[in-house]
Design an enzyme around this catalytic site. Structure first.
Site, PDB file in Angstrom:
ATOM      1  N   ASN A 162     -11.428  -2.028   7.428  1.00 19.70           N
ATOM      2  CA  ASN A 162     -10.087  -1.918   6.847  1.00 19.70           C
ATOM      3  C   ASN A 162      -9.812  -0.532   6.266  1.00 19.70           C
ATOM      4  O   ASN A 162      -8.744  -0.294   5.710  1.00 19.70           O
ATOM      5  CB  ASN A 162      -9.844  -3.000   5.788  1.00 19.70           C
ATOM      6  N   SER A 184       0.804  -1.218   0.000  1.00 13.02           N
ATOM      7  CA  SER A 184       0.000   0.000   0.000  1.00 13.02           C
ATOM      8  C   SER A 184       0.840   1.271   0.000  1.00 13.02           C
ATOM      9  O   SER A 184       0.512   2.249  -0.683  1.00 13.02           O
ATOM     10  CB  SER A 184      -0.947   0.012   1.213  1.00 13.02           C
ATOM     11  N   ASP A 229     -12.758  -4.286   1.537  1.00 10.15           N
ATOM     12  CA  ASP A 229     -12.445  -5.654   1.120  1.00 10.15           C
ATOM     13  C   ASP A 229     -13.637  -6.291   0.414  1.00 10.15           C
ATOM     14  O   ASP A 229     -13.485  -7.028  -0.559  1.00 10.15           O
ATOM     15  CB  ASP A 229     -12.079  -6.523   2.329  1.00 10.15           C
ATOM     16  N   GLY A 250     -11.131 -14.914  10.164  1.00 10.65           N
ATOM     17  CA  GLY A 250     -10.766 -13.564  10.593  1.00 10.65           C
ATOM     18  C   GLY A 250     -11.555 -12.486   9.872  1.00 10.65           C
ATOM     19  O   GLY A 250     -12.560 -12.750   9.213  1.00 10.65           O
ATOM     20  N   GLY A 251     -11.061 -11.246   9.988  1.00  8.35           N
ATOM     21  CA  GLY A 251     -11.754 -10.102   9.411  1.00  8.35           C
ATOM     22  C   GLY A 251     -11.919 -10.192   7.909  1.00  8.35           C
ATOM     23  O   GLY A 251     -12.996  -9.901   7.370  1.00  8.35           O
ATOM     24  N   LYS A 279      -8.210  -5.506  12.103  1.00  8.43           N
ATOM     25  CA  LYS A 279      -9.471  -5.180  11.421  1.00  8.43           C
ATOM     26  C   LYS A 279     -10.675  -5.239  12.353  1.00  8.43           C
ATOM     27  O   LYS A 279     -11.676  -4.548  12.125  1.00  8.43           O
ATOM     28  CB  LYS A 279      -9.678  -6.104  10.221  1.00  8.43           C
TER      29      LYS A 279
END
Length: 244
Positions: free
Chosen positions: A90, A21, A110, A135-136, A69
């Site tokens: 996120n 990123s 996401d 998870g997230g 997250k």
């Protein structure tokens, strides 16, 4: 001019050695003449989150990655409906008011990135999916699949009630297994049961072809990594930060 004050954006998570990123956004800012820069904030503990905010008064938006997250949600003033359904954030938008008052609103890009990336690969036969991990990111994938009319089942190493069948034609890996530098790892599934009808999607993108993807491809399955999803969700992040 006030609107030319250099803004700060960034990513919180731990570790961040796998993140692209920072390079992506800084290239974008330079190419488009945007007065901004992007920083990686590697936080060993989510308790350091508010310290980052106080140290960077020009902070205007953050991305959030593993493992924060879900942990970041109590620090936010508000989250949008998609993020609330998913239970994971996120993207954080900083809404600055007069003085030093800041409102933090959480989003989940996401779900959009994943949905737009996998949609072209779907067909009537691929109407059920196994999601590896809980998870997230897995929660965003689950909601995205539901929105696309695909029935998802989440599986993990922790036993749950119910029978899992690999007749389900979509398998999505949301775990970190196989991420660089641990490229010799992969989810423990019966790859021998895969066929050319299966789609095996890995949210990982480093390496380009994970061991999960290679072992699936060896059985004839269609595979895809998470790079396009990442690019799409980054684009959505910028839209969120820029919208009034």
């Amino acid at each position: 001019m006030a609107d030319r004050i250099e803004r700060t954006y960034g990513l919180i998570g731990f570790p961040l050695t796998h993140s692209f990123s920072q390079a992506y956004f800084n290239r974008k800012f330079e190419a488009e003449g945007i007065p901004a820069h992007y920083i990686n904030f590697e936080l060993p503990d989510i308790g350091d989150f508010m310290e980052v905010i106080s140290e960077y008064p020009t902070l205007s938006g953050l991305n959030v990655t593993i493992p924060y997250k879900e942990q970041v949600i109590p620090y936010l003033n508000e989250i949008d409906e998609d993020a609330r359904k998913i239970g994971a954030v996120n993207v954080i938008k900083f809404i600055r008011k007069k003085g030093n008052d800041i409102k933090l609103k959480g989003y989940n890009s996401d779900i959009i990135g994943f949905s737009d990336s996998i949609r072209p690969l779907l067909n009537p036969e691929r109407n059920k999916a196994l999601i590896l991990g809980t998870g997230g990111a897995a929660k965003a994938v689950r909601q995205g699949l539901i929105n696309l009319g695909v029935e998802p089942v989440m599986v993990s190493r922790t036993p749950n009630e119910g029978v899992i069948t690999y007749a389900d034609k979509i398998i999505v890996n949301t775990t970190p297994l196989g991420m660089y530098p641990h490229v010799d790892e992969c989810p423990d599934i019966p790859y021998g049961l895969l066929t050319s009808s299966h789609l095996c999607y890995d949210l990982l993108y480093n390496p380009d072809v994970t061991l999960f993807m290679k072992k699936s491809s060896d059985m004839g399955a269609e595979t895809k990594n998470g790079l396009e999803m990442l690019l799409l969700q980054a684009f959505v992040s910028w839209q969120i930060w820029e919208e009034a």
